[in-house]
Every structure is written in structure tokens, then in C-alpha cells.
Write a protein that holds these residues in place. Sequence first.
Motif, PDB file in Angstrom:
ATOM      1  N   HIS A  75      26.532  -4.006 -35.561  1.00 47.42           N
ATOM      2  CA  HIS A  75      26.563  -2.561 -35.766  1.00 47.42           C
ATOM      3  C   HIS A  75      27.877  -2.219 -36.449  1.00 47.42           C
ATOM      4  CE1 HIS A  75      24.960   1.397 -34.943  1.00 47.42           C
ATOM      5  NE2 HIS A  75      26.154   1.797 -34.606  1.00 47.42           N
ATOM      6  N   ARG A  99       5.676  -1.473 -38.836  1.00 54.26           N
ATOM      7  CA  ARG A  99       5.598  -2.936 -38.958  1.00 54.26           C
ATOM      8  C   ARG A  99       5.757  -3.621 -37.610  1.00 54.26           C
ATOM      9  NH1 ARG A  99       9.459  -5.296 -43.374  1.00 54.26           N
ATOM     10  NH2 ARG A  99       8.767  -7.209 -42.373  1.00 54.26           N
ATOM     11  N   ARG A 136      14.902 -12.371 -24.268  1.00 52.07           N
ATOM     12  CA  ARG A 136      15.636 -13.512 -24.826  1.00 52.07           C
ATOM     13  C   ARG A 136      16.620 -13.104 -25.910  1.00 52.07           C
ATOM     14  NH1 ARG A 136      11.374 -15.924 -26.389  1.00 52.07           N
ATOM     15  NH2 ARG A 136      11.468 -15.496 -28.613  1.00 52.07           N
ATOM     16  N   ALA A 137      16.220 -12.146 -26.729  1.00 46.62           N
ATOM     17  CA  ALA A 137      16.973 -11.883 -27.965  1.00 46.62           C
ATOM     18  C   ALA A 137      17.707 -10.549 -27.989  1.00 46.62           C
ATOM     19  CB  ALA A 137      16.023 -11.953 -29.156  1.00 46.62           C
ATOM     20  N   ASN A 192       3.237  -6.390 -36.380  1.00 42.96           N
ATOM     21  CA  ASN A 192       3.774  -7.708 -36.064  1.00 42.96           C
ATOM     22  C   ASN A 192       3.346  -8.208 -34.686  1.00 42.96           C
ATOM     23  OD1 ASN A 192       5.421  -9.993 -36.370  1.00 42.96           O
ATOM     24  ND2 ASN A 192       7.032  -9.019 -35.172  1.00 42.96           N
ATOM     25  N   TRP A 193       3.205  -7.281 -33.746  1.00 48.69           N
ATOM     26  CA  TRP A 193       2.904  -7.710 -32.375  1.00 48.69           C
ATOM     27  C   TRP A 193       1.445  -7.466 -31.997  1.00 48.69           C
ATOM     28  CZ3 TRP A 193       5.919 -10.788 -29.580  1.00 48.69           C
ATOM     29  CH2 TRP A 193       7.265 -10.907 -29.981  1.00 48.69           C
ATOM     30  N   PRO A 228      22.369 -10.746 -25.638  1.00 49.73           N
ATOM     31  CA  PRO A 228      21.001 -11.167 -25.292  1.00 49.73           C
ATOM     32  C   PRO A 228      20.940 -11.771 -23.894  1.00 49.73           C
ATOM     33  CG  PRO A 228      21.989 -12.662 -26.898  1.00 49.73           C
ATOM     34  CD  PRO A 228      22.908 -11.489 -26.768  1.00 49.73           C
ATOM     35  N   TYR A 262      10.438 -12.039 -25.709  1.00 48.67           N
ATOM     36  CA  TYR A 262      11.313 -11.928 -26.883  1.00 48.67           C
ATOM     37  C   TYR A 262      12.444 -10.933 -26.625  1.00 48.67           C
ATOM     38  CZ  TYR A 262      13.101 -10.465 -31.363  1.00 48.67           C
ATOM     39  OH  TYR A 262      13.958 -10.135 -32.369  1.00 48.67           O
ATOM     40  N   PHE A 299      18.436   0.299 -42.867  1.00 53.74           N
ATOM     41  CA  PHE A 299      18.307  -0.742 -43.893  1.00 53.74           C
ATOM     42  C   PHE A 299      18.504  -2.139 -43.301  1.00 53.74           C
ATOM     43  CE2 PHE A 299      19.577  -3.282 -47.575  1.00 53.74           C
ATOM     44  CZ  PHE A 299      18.691  -2.829 -48.539  1.00 53.74           C
ATOM     45  N   GLN A 300      19.366  -2.224 -42.300  1.00 52.85           N
ATOM     46  CA  GLN A 300      19.673  -3.537 -41.727  1.00 52.85           C
ATOM     47  C   GLN A 300      18.874  -3.848 -40.474  1.00 52.85           C
ATOM     48  OE1 GLN A 300      23.831  -4.260 -41.122  1.00 52.85           O
ATOM     49  NE2 GLN A 300      24.429  -3.500 -43.128  1.00 52.85           N
ATOM     50  N   ARG A 338      24.598  -9.613 -46.491  1.00 59.01           N
ATOM     51  CA  ARG A 338      25.689  -8.792 -45.958  1.00 59.01           C
ATOM     52  C   ARG A 338      27.011  -9.557 -45.957  1.00 59.01           C
ATOM     53  NH1 ARG A 338      22.212  -7.612 -40.632  1.00 59.01           N
ATOM     54  NH2 ARG A 338      20.257  -7.135 -41.699  1.00 59.01           N
ATOM     55  N   MET A 375      21.425   2.453 -30.321  1.00 63.88           N
ATOM     56  CA  MET A 375      22.596   2.349 -31.185  1.00 63.88           C
ATOM     57  C   MET A 375      22.242   1.665 -32.510  1.00 63.88           C
ATOM     58  SD  MET A 375      26.173   0.346 -30.492  1.00 63.88           S
ATOM     59  CE  MET A 375      26.877   1.632 -29.487  1.00 63.88           C
ATOM     60  N   CYS A 376      21.394   0.647 -32.436  1.00 63.52           N
ATOM     61  CA  CYS A 376      21.014  -0.062 -33.663  1.00 63.52           C
ATOM     62  C   CYS A 376      19.645   0.392 -34.193  1.00 63.52           C
ATOM     63  CB  CYS A 376      20.976  -1.573 -33.415  1.00 63.52           C
ATOM     64  SG  CYS A 376      22.581  -2.286 -32.995  1.00 63.52           S
ATOM     65  N   LEU A 420      21.008  -7.413 -29.227  1.00 66.46           N
ATOM     66  CA  LEU A 420      21.549  -8.493 -30.038  1.00 66.46           C
ATOM     67  C   LEU A 420      22.978  -8.861 -29.639  1.00 66.46           C
ATOM     68  CD1 LEU A 420      20.621 -10.266 -32.383  1.00 66.46           C
ATOM     69  CD2 LEU A 420      21.803  -8.704 -33.916  1.00 66.46           C
ATOM     70  N   HIS A 480       6.589 -15.616 -33.797  1.00 67.32           N
ATOM     71  CA  HIS A 480       7.118 -15.370 -32.450  1.00 67.32           C
ATOM     72  C   HIS A 480       7.528 -16.644 -31.734  1.00 67.32           C
ATOM     73  CE1 HIS A 480       4.377 -11.653 -32.795  1.00 67.32           C
ATOM     74  NE2 HIS A 480       5.568 -11.395 -33.280  1.00 67.32           N
TER      75      HIS A 480
END
Lengths: 415, 136
Positions: A390, B71, B90-91, B75-76, B97, B87, B63-64, A158, B53-54, B94, A304
Motif C-alpha cells: 500500500h 472478476r 492463507r494469503a 474467478n471463484w 497473511p 485462500y 490499478f494495483q 512497479r 485499505m487496499c 497481504l 487456486h
Amino acid sequence: MDTGRILSRRGVFAGGAALGAVTMMAGERVLLPHAASAGDALAPQHRPRLAPLHPREDQITDIKVCIRPFRAAGPRLDVERIGDKTIFHNYGHGGSGWSLSWGSANLVVGKVAATLNRRVAVIGCGIVGLTAALTAQRAGFDVTIYTRDLLPHTRSVRANGSWTPDSRIALTQTAGPAFADQWEQMARFSWATYRTYLGLPGAPIMFEDNYILSDKPFDDRPAPVPPAGAPGRMPRATEDFATYESRIRDIIPAVEDIPEAENPFAAPHARRHSLMIYNFGAYGHLLLSEFHQAGGRIVIREFHSPQDLTALPEKVIINCPGYAARDWWRDDSLIPVRGQTAWLPPRPEAPYGLDYRGAALLSKTDGVMIQAVDLDGLGEMTGVGNSFEHPDPTEAARAIGVFADLFARMPMVGG
Amino acid sequence: MMRTKDMIARGIATCALGLALLPGPAPARPPAASTACTELAHGADLYRAACAMCHGAHLDGNFQTPALTGRFVANWAGAPVSALEAYVHRAMPLMAPGTLSPDDTRAIVAFLLEANNLPQGKTVRVGVRKALACPS
């Protein structure tokens, strides 16, 4: 910024006028210098022409947001042990990940080679991970990439895709003089590697004329003195950011002043330089193809915690998570620096770039990229600390507006 | 799997409105289930405010931005729910965080599990029949 050489009277734009005479017959439009004359038509016709771009907000095909993974001390390239694994870090390249990718990979793979292991894992498949994987392959390693996403979906794709090797790469004081030497080594190695991808089908890497325009005379005075005291981890002002470009001026095409008589733009002051750009589509597919052709393996996997790496079969791991290291590796030395690019349909007949009033435009094979670099006069502090990933259509519209306004004021012929 | 949109609608309409606002006596259910349904409704509200929103109103990403279905589940799967909560805390989100409180984080994770038709519990378990069901 370099003052550069003064173009000869029969410079780029005179050539543009000459070609303009040709293209007019085909009913096309080209820009003419203000002072174009009949004599200019005799200029060599190998010079690039300048077809006008009229970017409009309603032509946006995509808005991409990236977060530059900035570290005040420069990228993390140290070595760490997790269980019986040796982790070679390779992340935190700020706004210079693409440009330094090959050089950074070269440094890291050199250290990996000294372990005498043959198998290596690479974490992450952004441009830093993929080039590290390819470099390891070329050094004789069997490489497996473990990644959450492949290159088209990673943050690095990007970016704006141009040679910016010291863009938000470090803070001068925090990084210190040793990093400047390391940066130069990385930049030179990357530049040389990129040159091997020039002239290939699909133009994965190419050069383009980039015009720097200004309403005021260019100011060549030395940069202002940074604020007093040490910045630590957080930049305080533009002047805290490191600039190393003068160290490699012997291999980077210089910026040239364009005389007023040959300046076709509606901005009174113009400079030109030859800029290396990366066309993401062609280049990304090429790198992935090279990786697979050399027997590389890709495993889609998300980790993780760092302890998860102990389950991998490889003992040697090159860690290229980019900004994800902040939450995955708990690395709070990573500072987000937001950047956004708007993409319009490709305009292959207008292959050039522009910098003007805090906005940048690059006409690439995969679209016309327009970026709000510094619309509000914040300099390199633009986007610092901002991890809002965003799209902001208003920002895109403002940047497009800069160039829409510029071209609306420009003289044209033909059509 | 139930569509996410339906899950959000159900989480809000049945848990929040159904329990709190409808007149008459509350349906006979164990107190634990009632608490869990309230948390789910809270999680749905928080998701819409802090995540959608995301990641999209229907958790489908783009796409982003990764989807929080499919998935995400793979993944979890098998991981402690506490790890997922850690997680998220913490994260996410975005752009800010660490700003979700522990209670809010738990509510969002509970909502994500429910939206993926996964049972609540200490481990992210796939292929296990859900024990909790808010009234519809």
C-alpha cells in the motif's frame, strides 16, 4: 564498488557547461560546474547537459508499491510433476527480475525444449512470464500465456526499471558457488538481449548517466564480513546478500570518479556511470506486440491451487507467478521485500539519474522515478519481510525531499 | 447488483444496530438467520479494518489491487466456499497473511458473498437467488 577511471578535465560536466552556453540563449536553465571557465565552453558539444530537477511532493502522479519475491537460494528454476504435467519453475528473482528475465527464460526454455513438446503454457504475464513466453516462441513453441493480469497490472511493472542484476537476488552462503555461475550466465544473456532493444523508436531500452553523490568520501574498502554462521532462508544483514557484479565488469560500463572541479552538484563527492534503464510503457507494449505478432495467445485466468494446472491442454508449463507463488504454490521460501517508487511528470530535457542519501532518482520517458532505497541506514535489509503493498506518501515525500534539498542548494545560470 | 456501499451500510446498520441495539423485541426470524446476519455484520467490520485499505471501501480495488466484485465473482464461481476461505486465510491480508482466525475468515467471506449478492452455502453459486436476507 568499482573505483573506475578518472574523467578527463573536459568531461561530461565541461560539456554540460558548453551546452549551457547554448541553452542560455534559449532562456533555459542548466547546471554549471563550480569551476566552469571560458575554456570549458570549447569542450565538445556532444556531451549531455544537466538541466536541474526540482522535484516536489505536489507533482506526484503515482506511487507504486512492489514486493520483490526474494529467495535465499536464488530463483526457483527446478522441475516438478503435477499429474501428467511437467512444471518448469521460473520465479523468485528478488530485485533482479527485469534484469535477469531474458537469461532466466533462456535457461528454462532450454530445459523445456528437451521435452520435445511443441505446445507450452506460461503462467503469469509479468516481465519474467512475458520474456519466457517470447523466448519459447523464438525457440519454435506454440505459446499460451495463462495469467490473472497483464503486464501493466503485474507487480513487476512497479519496479524502478534499471539494470540491477544482483539486487536481493540471493544470499551468498545459501545459494552457494554454483548459483553464482548460473547468475553470470543469466546476466550475460539478459544484457545481450536488452542491447538488441536499444535505439528503437520510443526508447524502450536506453542508457542514461547515473550520478552517485555523497557527503563523505567514497569508501572503497572491502565489504564487511557477514555475521557468523549460515543465514538459512532469512537474511540477517546487508552482508548476507550476494553481490556478483564483479563477474561481468568486462561488459558493464565502469563507475567513474568526477573531479571536484567538474562536480556541479551540491554534494562534495560524485561518481558517474552509464546505466541501462527500461522504460515500462514503450518496452511493455513492444513485448506484448511481439508476442501477439508471433501468434501467441493470452488467456485471462486465475488458478487456486497447483492441481488446477492439470486441466490445461498443454503438458509442459513454465511457471512464472512471481510473489504470488507464495500463496498459490504454498512456497514459503519466498520472502517479501517491499519497495516503493513515486512518479512525477516526465522531464525529457533532464535525462539522468541520481543516487544520494539513500534515495534514487531516474528520469525516464514515462516519468521521473524517485525511490526511497535506504533512507534509514538499513542497507539491503530495507523492506525485508514487509509485504505491505500500500502506498506510503510519507516515504515518498522523504525521498523527494532528498532531491528537492539537493537542487535547492545547486548553482544555476540562465532563466 | 446492490451497491457495495449500501451493502456495508446495511450489514452494519441493520444487522448490528438493528438487532443488537434497537429497543423492543427482536423481529421474529429463525435463529440461523440471526446468526448469519451477525456474522455478516462482523464480516463487514473486519473488511473495513483488514481489507478496505487496499481493496477499497466499496470493494472496487484500484490499478494495483484487484476489485472484489466482477472478476472476483467470475474467478471463484463454482469453487467450494471452503477454498475461498482457505485462500483468504492463507494469503490475506497481504501485509500479515495467516493472522485472520478461522471464524473471522468465514465472516469476511460471508460478507464478500453477500456484497456480491451471492447466496451463502458450500459453493460459490452465481445466478442463484439468495435464501438469506437480513431485515432492512
